[in-house]
Design an enzyme around this catalytic site. Structure first.
Site, PDB file in Angstrom:
ATOM      1  N   LYS A 200     -35.853  16.416 -48.726  1.00 47.36           N
ATOM      2  CA  LYS A 200     -36.145  15.217 -49.538  1.00 47.36           C
ATOM      3  C   LYS A 200     -37.653  15.073 -49.721  1.00 47.36           C
ATOM      4  O   LYS A 200     -38.394  15.151 -48.720  1.00 47.36           O
ATOM      5  CB  LYS A 200     -35.616  13.971 -48.827  1.00 47.36           C
ATOM      6  CG  LYS A 200     -34.111  13.937 -48.720  1.00 47.36           C
ATOM      7  CD  LYS A 200     -33.653  12.653 -48.070  1.00 47.36           C
ATOM      8  CE  LYS A 200     -32.150  12.678 -47.893  1.00 47.36           C
ATOM      9  NZ  LYS A 200     -31.694  11.929 -46.737  1.00 47.36           N
TER      10      LYS A 200
ATOM     11  N   ASP B 131     -43.597  22.101 -28.952  1.00 43.92           N
ATOM     12  CA  ASP B 131     -44.225  22.284 -30.262  1.00 43.92           C
ATOM     13  C   ASP B 131     -45.101  23.550 -30.265  1.00 43.92           C
ATOM     14  O   ASP B 131     -45.952  23.714 -29.402  1.00 43.92           O
ATOM     15  CB  ASP B 131     -45.090  21.042 -30.511  1.00 43.92           C
ATOM     16  CG  ASP B 131     -45.671  20.987 -31.901  1.00 43.92           C
ATOM     17  OD1 ASP B 131     -45.690  22.011 -32.592  1.00 43.92           O
ATOM     18  OD2 ASP B 131     -46.126  19.892 -32.266  1.00 43.92           O
TER      19      ASP B 131
ATOM     20  N   THR C 166     -29.791  35.438 -38.211  1.00 50.33           N
ATOM     21  CA  THR C 166     -29.896  34.338 -37.243  1.00 50.33           C
ATOM     22  C   THR C 166     -28.753  33.378 -37.516  1.00 50.33           C
ATOM     23  O   THR C 166     -28.082  33.475 -38.541  1.00 50.33           O
ATOM     24  CB  THR C 166     -31.226  33.560 -37.404  1.00 50.33           C
ATOM     25  OG1 THR C 166     -31.192  32.862 -38.651  1.00 50.33           O
ATOM     26  CG2 THR C 166     -32.441  34.464 -37.354  1.00 50.33           C
TER      27      THR C 166
ATOM     28  N   GLU D  80     -42.740  33.964 -32.253  1.00 46.70           N
ATOM     29  CA  GLU D  80     -41.683  33.445 -33.135  1.00 46.70           C
ATOM     30  C   GLU D  80     -41.672  31.922 -33.026  1.00 46.70           C
ATOM     31  O   GLU D  80     -41.546  31.362 -31.941  1.00 46.70           O
ATOM     32  CB  GLU D  80     -40.309  34.026 -32.797  1.00 46.70           C
ATOM     33  CG  GLU D  80     -39.285  33.486 -33.798  1.00 46.70           C
ATOM     34  CD  GLU D  80     -37.944  34.214 -33.802  1.00 46.70           C
ATOM     35  OE1 GLU D  80     -37.875  35.374 -33.369  1.00 46.70           O
ATOM     36  OE2 GLU D  80     -36.973  33.594 -34.266  1.00 46.70           O
TER      37      GLU D  80
ATOM     38  N   TYR E 251     -28.876  30.218 -38.237  1.00 51.50           N
ATOM     39  CA  TYR E 251     -29.123  29.375 -39.406  1.00 51.50           C
ATOM     40  C   TYR E 251     -28.890  30.183 -40.687  1.00 51.50           C
ATOM     41  O   TYR E 251     -28.326  29.678 -41.657  1.00 51.50           O
ATOM     42  CB  TYR E 251     -30.553  28.815 -39.369  1.00 51.50           C
ATOM     43  CG  TYR E 251     -30.813  27.865 -40.514  1.00 51.50           C
ATOM     44  CD1 TYR E 251     -30.599  26.500 -40.377  1.00 51.50           C
ATOM     45  CD2 TYR E 251     -31.220  28.343 -41.755  1.00 51.50           C
ATOM     46  CE1 TYR E 251     -30.791  25.631 -41.441  1.00 51.50           C
ATOM     47  CE2 TYR E 251     -31.415  27.492 -42.825  1.00 51.50           C
ATOM     48  CZ  TYR E 251     -31.206  26.134 -42.658  1.00 51.50           C
ATOM     49  OH  TYR E 251     -31.396  25.288 -43.724  1.00 51.50           O
ATOM     50  N   GLU E 252     -29.315  31.436 -40.683  1.00 51.80           N
ATOM     51  CA  GLU E 252     -29.125  32.244 -41.893  1.00 51.80           C
ATOM     52  C   GLU E 252     -27.639  32.438 -42.193  1.00 51.80           C
ATOM     53  O   GLU E 252     -27.214  32.358 -43.355  1.00 51.80           O
ATOM     54  CB  GLU E 252     -29.791  33.617 -41.744  1.00 51.80           C
ATOM     55  CG  GLU E 252     -29.554  34.447 -42.988  1.00 51.80           C
ATOM     56  CD  GLU E 252     -30.208  35.807 -42.941  1.00 51.80           C
ATOM     57  OE1 GLU E 252     -31.322  35.927 -43.440  1.00 51.80           O
ATOM     58  OE2 GLU E 252     -29.593  36.741 -42.384  1.00 51.80           O
TER      59      GLU E 252
ATOM     60  N   ASP F 157     -37.246  24.089 -40.357  1.00 51.42           N
ATOM     61  CA  ASP F 157     -36.501  22.909 -40.822  1.00 51.42           C
ATOM     62  C   ASP F 157     -36.935  22.589 -42.249  1.00 51.42           C
ATOM     63  O   ASP F 157     -38.128  22.388 -42.508  1.00 51.42           O
ATOM     64  CB  ASP F 157     -36.769  21.711 -39.910  1.00 51.42           C
ATOM     65  CG  ASP F 157     -36.092  21.888 -38.559  1.00 51.42           C
ATOM     66  OD1 ASP F 157     -35.013  22.498 -38.504  1.00 51.42           O
ATOM     67  OD2 ASP F 157     -36.664  21.432 -37.550  1.00 51.42           O
TER      68      ASP F 157
ATOM     69  N   ASP G 185     -34.084  29.570 -47.062  1.00 50.02           N
ATOM     70  CA  ASP G 185     -33.016  29.582 -48.065  1.00 50.02           C
ATOM     71  C   ASP G 185     -33.122  28.362 -48.972  1.00 50.02           C
ATOM     72  O   ASP G 185     -32.254  28.161 -49.819  1.00 50.02           O
ATOM     73  CB  ASP G 185     -31.650  29.539 -47.358  1.00 50.02           C
ATOM     74  CG  ASP G 185     -31.538  28.318 -46.466  1.00 50.02           C
ATOM     75  OD1 ASP G 185     -32.497  28.053 -45.713  1.00 50.02           O
ATOM     76  OD2 ASP G 185     -30.517  27.618 -46.531  1.00 50.02           O
TER      77      ASP G 185
HETATM   78  C1  LIG Z   1     -33.461  25.372 -39.116  1.00 48.06           C
HETATM   79  S1  LIG Z   1     -33.810  25.809 -37.478  1.00 48.06           S
HETATM   80  C2  LIG Z   1     -33.846  27.600 -37.549  1.00 48.06           C
HETATM   81  C3  LIG Z   1     -33.724  28.231 -36.186  1.00 48.06           C
HETATM   82  C4  LIG Z   1     -33.746  29.757 -36.175  1.00 48.06           C
HETATM   83  N1  LIG Z   1     -35.042  30.263 -36.581  1.00 48.06           N
HETATM   84  C5  LIG Z   1     -32.654  30.333 -37.032  1.00 48.06           C
HETATM   85  O1  LIG Z   1     -32.972  30.956 -38.083  1.00 48.06           O
HETATM   86  O2  LIG Z   1     -31.466  30.180 -36.670  1.00 48.06           O
HETATM   87  C6  LIG Z   1     -35.556  25.409 -37.296  1.00 48.06           C
HETATM   88  C7  LIG Z   1     -36.008  25.388 -35.857  1.00 48.06           C
HETATM   89  O3  LIG Z   1     -37.403  25.105 -35.793  1.00 48.06           O
HETATM   90  C8  LIG Z   1     -37.627  24.313 -34.647  1.00 48.06           C
HETATM   91  N2  LIG Z   1     -38.922  23.611 -34.778  1.00 48.06           N
HETATM   92  C9  LIG Z   1     -39.179  22.490 -35.507  1.00 48.06           C
HETATM   93  N3  LIG Z   1     -40.447  22.101 -35.349  1.00 48.06           N
HETATM   94  C10 LIG Z   1     -41.024  22.995 -34.498  1.00 48.06           C
HETATM   95  C11 LIG Z   1     -42.320  23.109 -33.944  1.00 48.06           C
HETATM   96  N4  LIG Z   1     -43.294  22.233 -34.237  1.00 48.06           N
HETATM   97  N5  LIG Z   1     -42.557  24.130 -33.081  1.00 48.06           N
HETATM   98  C12 LIG Z   1     -41.578  25.020 -32.788  1.00 48.06           C
HETATM   99  N6  LIG Z   1     -40.339  24.969 -33.291  1.00 48.06           N
HETATM  100  C13 LIG Z   1     -40.051  23.962 -34.133  1.00 48.06           C
HETATM  101  C14 LIG Z   1     -36.422  23.389 -34.602  1.00 48.06           C
HETATM  102  O4  LIG Z   1     -36.202  22.821 -33.343  1.00 48.06           O
HETATM  103  C15 LIG Z   1     -35.300  24.315 -35.026  1.00 48.06           C
HETATM  104  O5  LIG Z   1     -34.653  24.941 -33.942  1.00 48.06           O
END
Ligand SMILES: C[S@@+](CC[C@H](N)C(=O)[O-])C[C@H]1O[C@@H](n2cnc3c(N)ncnc32)[C@H](O)[C@@H]1O
Length: 233
Positions: A142, A116, A212, A64, A214-215, A138, A174
């Protein structure tokens, strides 16, 4: 004598590492319990080195990407105790929350990479994963930030390399511009088949879906989640 890097080179290198990982690394201060979990438990659950070596007798190993607060990762691991799960997340507070969930549920089938995901993927052999989940990456809505999005051509090529043949890639978002962006690029790669037959398919949550954090926020704010499943051909 210490040789200092040329200032331009140093700037370029800093810029290169910033370009790889965007977003928050840390939020509010951790509680004492969370700090303790990060110090003591996280090193024992580290996915690297050897991400597959932790799952000797597992029926399958899934990844994940960006698990946030870990709601989905914990749910999967609890429901499928004979399967192994690797989660990658650079946001420390999310990692700490997930570690708390692992201890509360007494799970032994999750390994965490605090950082990462590309570092984990680089350490995985070809055709090694049974499932990959990218849930609400994320969005970087923009246009000038589109290049920060996780879904880029080279990233898709890595997803393809580490997935087993016939294995699914799940992508949920979304944000319509990201949905279009991801769909176009994943299909253009040529190695994935999109399983959807009608819009009801991509508007219906995955089976046994726990949602989740975020959802939940996206729904509260009136945005429509899209759930895509691609199969590695
Ligand atoms: C908008 S959040 C969604 C989190 C979760 N999946 C949810 O649905 O609640 C996106 C997540 O991706 C992580 N993320 C961003 N770049 C990443 C990367 N290169 N490797 C792993 N995770 C990353 C961010 O830190 C953040 O927690």
């Amino acid at each position: 004598m210490t040789i200092k890097p040329h200032p331009h080179r140093e700037r370029r290198e800093r810029h290169a590492s910033r370009r790889r990982l965007w977003g928050r690394a840390k939020g509010k201060p951790l509680s004492a319990h969370q700090s303790n979990l990060v110090q003591e438990l996280l090193p024992t659950l580290a996915a690297l080195p050897g991400p597959l070596s932790h799952f000797g007798g597992a029926q399958s190993v899934s990844l994940e990407i960006g698990f946030g607060g870990g709601e989905h990762l914990l749910h999967l691991a609890k429901n499928e105790p004979n399967c192994g799960f690797i989660g990658a997340e650079p946001f420390l507070n999310g990692v700490a929350k997930t570690l708390a969930g692992i201890t509360e549920r007494e799970l032994d089938n999750i390994r965490i990479h605090h950082g990462d995901v590309t570092e984990v993927m680089a350490a995985l052999p070809k055709n090694s994963l049974d499932r990959i989940y990218i849930l609400y990456p994320d969005p970087w809505p923009k246009p000038r930030h589109y290049k920060r999005r996780l879904i880029q051509e080279d990233f898709i090529a890595e997803l393809y390399r580490v997935l087993k043949p016939d294995a699914p890639l799940y992508f949920a978002s979304d944000i319509i511009s990201y949905v279009d962006w991801a769909l176009a690029r994943i299909l253009r790669h040529g190695g994935f088949e999109w399983t959807a037959e009608s819009s009801s398919n991509w508007l219906t949550p995955y089976e046994n879906w726990p949602s989740t954090r975020y959802e939940a926020k996206a729904r509260r704010e009136g945005r429509t989640p899209h759930y895509f499943t691609f199969i590695k051909a």
